[in-house]
Design an enzyme around this catalytic site. Structure first.
Site, PDB file in Angstrom:
ATOM      1  N   GLY A 142       0.828  -1.211   0.000  1.00 15.06           N
ATOM      2  CA  GLY A 142       0.000   0.000   0.000  1.00 15.06           C
ATOM      3  C   GLY A 142       0.853   1.246   0.000  1.00 15.06           C
ATOM      4  N   ASP A 160      -2.347  -6.917  -6.626  1.00 17.78           N
ATOM      5  CA  ASP A 160      -3.448  -6.834  -5.665  1.00 17.78           C
ATOM      6  C   ASP A 160      -3.164  -7.851  -4.563  1.00 17.78           C
ATOM      7  OD1 ASP A 160      -5.951  -7.241  -4.359  1.00 17.78           O
ATOM      8  OD2 ASP A 160      -6.999  -6.494  -6.135  1.00 17.78           O
ATOM      9  N   VAL A 161      -3.092  -7.403  -3.329  1.00 16.19           N
ATOM     10  CA  VAL A 161      -2.723  -8.337  -2.243  1.00 16.19           C
ATOM     11  C   VAL A 161      -3.762  -9.440  -2.040  1.00 16.19           C
ATOM     12  CG1 VAL A 161      -1.217  -6.769  -0.930  1.00 16.19           C
ATOM     13  CG2 VAL A 161      -3.684  -6.829  -0.429  1.00 16.19           C
ATOM     14  N   SER A 191      -5.875  -0.775  13.760  1.00 16.41           N
ATOM     15  CA  SER A 191      -6.646   0.463  13.877  1.00 16.41           C
ATOM     16  C   SER A 191      -7.290   0.524  15.255  1.00 16.41           C
ATOM     17  CB  SER A 191      -7.751   0.491  12.814  1.00 16.41           C
ATOM     18  OG  SER A 191      -8.674   1.543  13.061  1.00 16.41           O
ATOM     19  N   TYR A 203     -15.196  -3.679   9.043  1.00 20.61           N
ATOM     20  CA  TYR A 203     -13.875  -3.029   9.028  1.00 20.61           C
ATOM     21  C   TYR A 203     -13.192  -3.221  10.388  1.00 20.61           C
ATOM     22  CZ  TYR A 203     -10.121   0.340   8.989  1.00 20.61           C
ATOM     23  OH  TYR A 203      -8.873   0.908   9.086  1.00 20.61           O
ATOM     24  N   LYS A 217      -9.709  -5.421  11.650  1.00 20.06           N
ATOM     25  CA  LYS A 217      -8.578  -4.860  12.396  1.00 20.06           C
ATOM     26  C   LYS A 217      -8.401  -5.553  13.751  1.00 20.06           C
ATOM     27  CE  LYS A 217      -7.258  -2.032   9.197  1.00 20.06           C
ATOM     28  NZ  LYS A 217      -5.994  -2.243   8.491  1.00 20.06           N
ATOM     29  N   LEU A 241      -7.961   8.642  14.045  1.00 26.64           N
ATOM     30  CA  LEU A 241      -8.332   9.517  12.921  1.00 26.64           C
ATOM     31  C   LEU A 241      -7.110  10.108  12.216  1.00 26.64           C
ATOM     32  CD1 LEU A 241     -11.070  10.804  11.818  1.00 26.64           C
ATOM     33  CD2 LEU A 241     -10.371  12.838  13.116  1.00 26.64           C
ATOM     34  N   GLU A 279      -6.138   9.161   1.960  1.00 25.84           N
ATOM     35  CA  GLU A 279      -7.221   8.868   1.002  1.00 25.84           C
ATOM     36  C   GLU A 279      -8.230   7.874   1.584  1.00 25.84           C
ATOM     37  OE1 GLU A 279      -5.578   7.745  -2.807  1.00 25.84           O
ATOM     38  OE2 GLU A 279      -4.260   9.485  -2.816  1.00 25.84           O
ATOM     39  N   PHE A 280      -7.999   7.489   2.845  1.00 27.22           N
ATOM     40  CA  PHE A 280      -8.818   6.475   3.511  1.00 27.22           C
ATOM     41  C   PHE A 280     -10.323   6.750   3.392  1.00 27.22           C
ATOM     42  CE2 PHE A 280     -10.984   5.072   7.403  1.00 27.22           C
ATOM     43  CZ  PHE A 280     -10.680   3.728   7.433  1.00 27.22           C
TER      44      PHE A 280
HETATM   45  P1  NDP Z   1      -4.964   5.149   1.774  1.00 26.05           P
HETATM   46  O1  NDP Z   1      -6.282   4.879   1.118  1.00 26.05           O
HETATM   47  O2  NDP Z   1      -4.355   6.493   1.632  1.00 26.05           O
HETATM   48  O3  NDP Z   1      -3.899   4.048   1.318  1.00 26.05           O
HETATM   49  C1  NDP Z   1      -4.268   2.690   1.222  1.00 26.05           C
HETATM   50  C2  NDP Z   1      -3.182   1.934   0.466  1.00 26.05           C
HETATM   51  O4  NDP Z   1      -3.559   0.551   0.420  1.00 26.05           O
HETATM   52  C3  NDP Z   1      -3.011   2.412  -0.967  1.00 26.05           C
HETATM   53  O5  NDP Z   1      -1.643   2.489  -1.260  1.00 26.05           O
HETATM   54  C4  NDP Z   1      -3.665   1.304  -1.779  1.00 26.05           C
HETATM   55  O6  NDP Z   1      -2.967   1.156  -3.021  1.00 26.05           O
HETATM   56  C5  NDP Z   1      -3.401   0.084  -0.910  1.00 26.05           C
HETATM   57  N1  NDP Z   1      -4.344  -0.990  -1.183  1.00 26.05           N
HETATM   58  C6  NDP Z   1      -5.673  -1.030  -0.939  1.00 26.05           C
HETATM   59  N2  NDP Z   1      -6.195  -2.173  -1.392  1.00 26.05           N
HETATM   60  C7  NDP Z   1      -5.158  -2.881  -1.958  1.00 26.05           C
HETATM   61  C8  NDP Z   1      -5.065  -4.131  -2.599  1.00 26.05           C
HETATM   62  N3  NDP Z   1      -6.140  -4.928  -2.763  1.00 26.05           N
HETATM   63  N4  NDP Z   1      -3.849  -4.549  -3.050  1.00 26.05           N
HETATM   64  C9  NDP Z   1      -2.763  -3.772  -2.890  1.00 26.05           C
HETATM   65  N5  NDP Z   1      -2.792  -2.561  -2.280  1.00 26.05           N
HETATM   66  C10 NDP Z   1      -3.985  -2.131  -1.825  1.00 26.05           C
HETATM   67  O7  NDP Z   1      -5.206   4.798   3.321  1.00 26.05           O
HETATM   68  P2  NDP Z   1      -4.249   4.889   4.606  1.00 26.05           P
HETATM   69  O8  NDP Z   1      -2.856   5.181   4.239  1.00 26.05           O
HETATM   70  O9  NDP Z   1      -4.940   5.745   5.599  1.00 26.05           O
HETATM   71  O10 NDP Z   1      -4.403   3.399   5.144  1.00 26.05           O
HETATM   72  C11 NDP Z   1      -3.341   2.487   5.236  1.00 26.05           C
HETATM   73  C12 NDP Z   1      -3.708   1.437   6.274  1.00 26.05           C
HETATM   74  O11 NDP Z   1      -3.923   2.059   7.536  1.00 26.05           O
HETATM   75  C13 NDP Z   1      -4.974   0.656   5.970  1.00 26.05           C
HETATM   76  O12 NDP Z   1      -4.775  -0.679   6.336  1.00 26.05           O
HETATM   77  C14 NDP Z   1      -6.026   1.322   6.862  1.00 26.05           C
HETATM   78  O13 NDP Z   1      -7.065   0.447   7.198  1.00 26.05           O
HETATM   79  C15 NDP Z   1      -5.176   1.671   8.062  1.00 26.05           C
HETATM   80  N6  NDP Z   1      -5.673   2.740   8.925  1.00 26.05           N
HETATM   81  C16 NDP Z   1      -6.010   3.978   8.422  1.00 26.05           C
HETATM   82  C17 NDP Z   1      -6.453   4.965   9.289  1.00 26.05           C
HETATM   83  C18 NDP Z   1      -6.867   6.327   8.819  1.00 26.05           C
HETATM   84  O14 NDP Z   1      -7.620   7.011   9.548  1.00 26.05           O
HETATM   85  N7  NDP Z   1      -6.438   6.796   7.676  1.00 26.05           N
HETATM   86  C19 NDP Z   1      -6.513   4.734  10.739  1.00 26.05           C
HETATM   87  C20 NDP Z   1      -6.152   3.409  11.130  1.00 26.05           C
HETATM   88  C21 NDP Z   1      -5.717   2.470  10.261  1.00 26.05           C
HETATM   89  P3  NDP Z   1      -3.653   0.898  -4.443  1.00 26.05           P
HETATM   90  O15 NDP Z   1      -5.039   1.452  -4.383  1.00 26.05           O
HETATM   91  O16 NDP Z   1      -2.744   1.594  -5.399  1.00 26.05           O
HETATM   92  O17 NDP Z   1      -3.597  -0.584  -4.584  1.00 26.05           O
HETATM   93  C1  8X3 Z   2      -9.414   4.045  10.599  1.00 24.99           C
HETATM   94  C2  8X3 Z   2      -9.862   4.774  11.815  1.00 24.99           C
HETATM   95  O1  8X3 Z   2     -11.896   5.290  13.234  1.00 24.99           O
HETATM   96  O2  8X3 Z   2     -12.092   5.645  10.842  1.00 24.99           O
HETATM   97  O3  8X3 Z   2      -9.030   2.777  10.899  1.00 24.99           O
HETATM   98  O4  8X3 Z   2     -12.079   3.434  11.748  1.00 24.99           O
HETATM   99  S1  8X3 Z   2     -11.560   4.769  11.913  1.00 24.99           S
END
Ligand code: NDP
Ligand code: 8X3
Length: 255
Positions: free
Chosen positions: A13, A60-61, A140, A153, A157, A185, A189-190
């Site tokens: 990712g 794709d993972v 998370s 979701y 986690k 939080l 792009e989450f």
């Molecule tokens: P982003 O959406 O910014 O990044 C997510 C990344 O995951 C992208 O690089 C995307 O790459 C990759 N990804 C998603 N699905 C796949 C797939 N099937 N195969 C390969 N790559 C994949 O989100 P964040 O950086 O915020 O999130 C990263 C991690 O942190 C996640 O696991 C999320 O659940 C977790 N998290 C996020 C929080 C938040 O508030 N933002 C809080 C807590 C945890 P691409 O689309 O190019 O494949």
């Molecule tokens: C992302 C944080 O609170 O939106 O894991 O689920 S939350």
């Protein structure tokens, strides 16, 4: 401290958010990087930006065979992975369980649980053989604290938390470290992904508050990896100061 200037760091990712920020943070040490994601253009741009050796993996993972092939086929210079950042993941939707889309649920399970399993299982034997390595999983706060619409979701986690702890149990004596980093939080792009491209809805999640940034989380990822090799941070929960807890919801009617 652990010298990361000679480390090989594998980040899933890496096209966005925490993964891209972590790539930049480890590149600051001079580490070699394996960067994985589905969007090849973004990986290419990151590779061009970083002044360290980078190998990109476009997949794709959720594709188990592709993950195994990519890891077994790594160029020799990138094959000895010291740090795996299991970060690829997503939330889809915020509907209550009876209305939620079953396809969304399946995508989250396949990505956040099964994809993380595939990457771990592919990379772990080499770490054990070398008696050196660190798996940093992105859990998370949603894996610990329930909230309406968090349903699957949050459950994925929670898997990450228990899997991380069970890896610690299995890896006793191996010198391999495992950490579950549990952010709250954080603006990346989450939420755009969660709300399927609805930027206004995504923005409203962070409106009027100071969320964590991707760089904040990259700093935490880097910190746990850089600690001396005998220290294992099992689980690290990080929230912005503006995020805290609310009371239980009590449903009331005339019983
Ligand atoms: P982003 O959406 O910014 O990044 C997510 C990344 O995951 C992208 O690089 C995307 O790459 C990759 N990804 C998603 N699905 C796949 C797939 N099937 N195969 C390969 N790559 C994949 O989100 P964040 O950086 O915020 O999130 C990263 C991690 O942190 C996640 O696991 C999320 O659940 C977790 N998290 C996020 C929080 C938040 O508030 N933002 C809080 C807590 C945890 P691409 O689309 O190019 O494949
Ligand atoms: C992302 C944080 O609170 O939106 O894991 O689920 S939350």
């Amino acid at each position: 401290m652990t010298d990361l200037s000679t480390a090989t760091v594998f980040i899933t990712g890496a096209t966005s958010g925490f993964g891209a920020a972590a790539a930049r943070r480890f590149a600051g040490d001079g580490a070699r990087l394996v960067l994985l994601g589905r969007r090849a253009d973004r990986l290419d741009a990151l590779k061009a930006e970083l002044k360290v050796p980078v190998h990109t993996v476009v997949l794709d993972v959720r594709d188990r065979a592709a993950v195994i092939d990519a890891v077994t086929g790594l160029p020799a210079d990138f094959a000895k992975i010291d740090v795996l950042v299991n970060n690829a993941g997503l939330a889809l939707g915020l509907e209550m369980a009876p209305q939620a889309d079953l396809d969304d649920w399946e995508t989250m399970v396949d990505t956040n649980i099964k994809g993380l399993m595939y990457c771990t299982r592919a990379i772990l034997p080499g770490m054990v053989e070398r008696k050196r390595g660190h798996i940093i999983n992105l859990g998370s706060v949603a894996g610990t604290y329930p909230y309406p619409g968090g349903n699957v979701y949050g459950a994925t986690k929670a898997f990450v938390e228990q899997f991380s702890l069970n890896l610690r149990a299995d890896l006793s004596g191996s010198k391999v470290r495992v950490t579950n980093l549990r952010p709250g939080l954080c603006e990346t792009e989450f939420s755009v992904v969660r709300f399927k491209g609805d930027a206004a809805k995504a923005d409203s999640v962070y409106a009027g508050t100071k969320p964590l940034s991707a760089d904040d989380i990259a700093e935490c990822i880097h910190w746990v990896a850089a600690l001396p090799a005998h220290i294992n941070i099992n689980s690290l929960e990080v929230m912005p100061v503006d995020q805290a807890f609310s009371p239980f919801t009590i449903y009331r009617e005339n019983h």
